[in-house]
Design a protein around this motif. Structure first.
Motif, PDB file in Angstrom:
ATOM      1  N   ARG A   2       0.811  -1.215   0.000  1.00  0.00           N
ATOM      2  CA  ARG A   2       0.000   0.000   0.000  1.00  0.00           C
ATOM      3  C   ARG A   2       0.845   1.267   0.000  1.00  0.00           C
ATOM      4  NH1 ARG A   2      -5.202  -1.796   0.923  1.00  0.00           N
ATOM      5  NH2 ARG A   2      -5.308  -3.806   1.958  1.00  0.00           N
ATOM      6  N   CYS A   3       2.121   1.140   0.255  1.00  0.00           N
ATOM      7  CA  CYS A   3       3.026   2.299   0.273  1.00  0.00           C
ATOM      8  C   CYS A   3       3.892   2.384  -0.977  1.00  0.00           C
ATOM      9  CB  CYS A   3       3.937   2.226   1.500  1.00  0.00           C
ATOM     10  SG  CYS A   3       3.079   2.272   3.070  1.00  0.00           S
ATOM     11  N   ARG A   5       3.688   3.469  -3.859  1.00  0.00           N
ATOM     12  CA  ARG A   5       3.673   4.679  -4.695  1.00  0.00           C
ATOM     13  C   ARG A   5       3.918   5.941  -3.877  1.00  0.00           C
ATOM     14  NH1 ARG A   5      -1.121   3.249  -8.927  1.00  0.00           N
ATOM     15  NH2 ARG A   5      -0.008   1.521  -9.860  1.00  0.00           N
ATOM     16  N   GLN A   6       4.508   5.786  -2.721  1.00  0.00           N
ATOM     17  CA  GLN A   6       4.719   6.919  -1.826  1.00  0.00           C
ATOM     18  C   GLN A   6       6.174   7.379  -1.760  1.00  0.00           C
ATOM     19  OE1 GLN A   6       2.048   8.414  -0.826  1.00  0.00           O
ATOM     20  NE2 GLN A   6       0.819   6.760  -1.673  1.00  0.00           N
ATOM     21  N   TRP A   7       6.954   7.060  -2.784  1.00  0.00           N
ATOM     22  CA  TRP A   7       8.362   7.452  -2.799  1.00  0.00           C
ATOM     23  C   TRP A   7       8.509   8.926  -3.130  1.00  0.00           C
ATOM     24  CZ3 TRP A   7      11.875   4.462  -0.743  1.00  0.00           C
ATOM     25  CH2 TRP A   7      11.666   3.089  -0.707  1.00  0.00           C
ATOM     26  N   LEU A  19      10.535   7.329   1.661  1.00  0.00           N
ATOM     27  CA  LEU A  19       9.083   7.214   1.601  1.00  0.00           C
ATOM     28  C   LEU A  19       8.483   8.452   2.260  1.00  0.00           C
ATOM     29  CD1 LEU A  19       8.461   3.493   2.568  1.00  0.00           C
ATOM     30  CD2 LEU A  19       7.818   4.578   0.424  1.00  0.00           C
ATOM     31  N   ASP A  20       7.338   8.872   1.787  1.00  0.00           N
ATOM     32  CA  ASP A  20       6.614   9.977   2.390  1.00  0.00           C
ATOM     33  C   ASP A  20       6.049   9.481   3.729  1.00  0.00           C
ATOM     34  OD1 ASP A  20       4.786  11.903   3.188  1.00  0.00           O
ATOM     35  OD2 ASP A  20       3.957  12.183   1.185  1.00  0.00           O
ATOM     36  N   ALA A  23       2.327   9.871   4.488  1.00  0.00           N
ATOM     37  CA  ALA A  23       1.488   8.921   3.756  1.00  0.00           C
ATOM     38  C   ALA A  23       1.546   7.546   4.401  1.00  0.00           C
ATOM     39  CB  ALA A  23       1.930   8.842   2.304  1.00  0.00           C
ATOM     40  N   VAL A  24       2.743   7.130   4.814  1.00  0.00           N
ATOM     41  CA  VAL A  24       2.895   5.821   5.458  1.00  0.00           C
ATOM     42  C   VAL A  24       2.110   5.777   6.767  1.00  0.00           C
ATOM     43  CG1 VAL A  24       4.541   4.225   6.503  1.00  0.00           C
ATOM     44  CG2 VAL A  24       5.114   5.381   4.370  1.00  0.00           C
ATOM     45  N   SER A  26      -0.488   7.537   7.551  1.00  0.00           N
ATOM     46  CA  SER A  26      -1.916   7.500   7.212  1.00  0.00           C
ATOM     47  C   SER A  26      -2.367   6.095   6.846  1.00  0.00           C
ATOM     48  CB  SER A  26      -2.215   8.446   6.052  1.00  0.00           C
ATOM     49  OG  SER A  26      -2.008   9.770   6.431  1.00  0.00           O
ATOM     50  N   ILE A  27      -1.537   5.408   6.079  1.00  0.00           N
ATOM     51  CA  ILE A  27      -1.874   4.039   5.674  1.00  0.00           C
ATOM     52  C   ILE A  27      -1.898   3.116   6.889  1.00  0.00           C
ATOM     53  CG2 ILE A  27      -1.049   2.046   4.365  1.00  0.00           C
ATOM     54  CD1 ILE A  27      -0.015   4.178   2.287  1.00  0.00           C
ATOM     55  N   GLU A  49      12.494   0.321   4.018  1.00  0.00           N
ATOM     56  CA  GLU A  49      12.822   1.477   3.175  1.00  0.00           C
ATOM     57  C   GLU A  49      14.337   1.627   3.014  1.00  0.00           C
ATOM     58  OE1 GLU A  49      11.979   6.258   3.469  1.00  0.00           O
ATOM     59  OE2 GLU A  49      12.507   5.169   5.284  1.00  0.00           O
TER      60      GLU A  49
END
Length: 61
Positions: A2-3, A5-7, A19-20, A23-24, A26-27, A49
């Motif tokens: 799920r992460c 696409r958060q690069w 990684l953002d 966003a991580v 939040s997930i 990461e």
């Protein structure tokens, strides 16, 4: 997954930087874990990461 696409990318060379984290987080919060479990998952994601960055940012021949 799920992460994936958060690069965040650095500069014109397009190397992945990290990684953002927002966003991580939040997930991770979607899974309704205890605060302690959320921190453990974040630690685990950050270890993954670090390893992924060392492989993905290697020079290509």
């Amino acid at each position: 997954m799920r992460c994936c696409r958060q690069w965040l990318f650095r500069g014109m060379e397009g190397q992945r930087e990290a990684l953002d984290v927002q966003a991580v987080v939040s997930i991770i919060s979607l899974f309704h874990l205890t605060p302690k479990q959320q921190l453990e998952r974040l630690d685990q994601v950050q270890l993954i990461e670090r390893g992924a960055l060392s492989v993905m940012n290697q020079p290509r021949n």
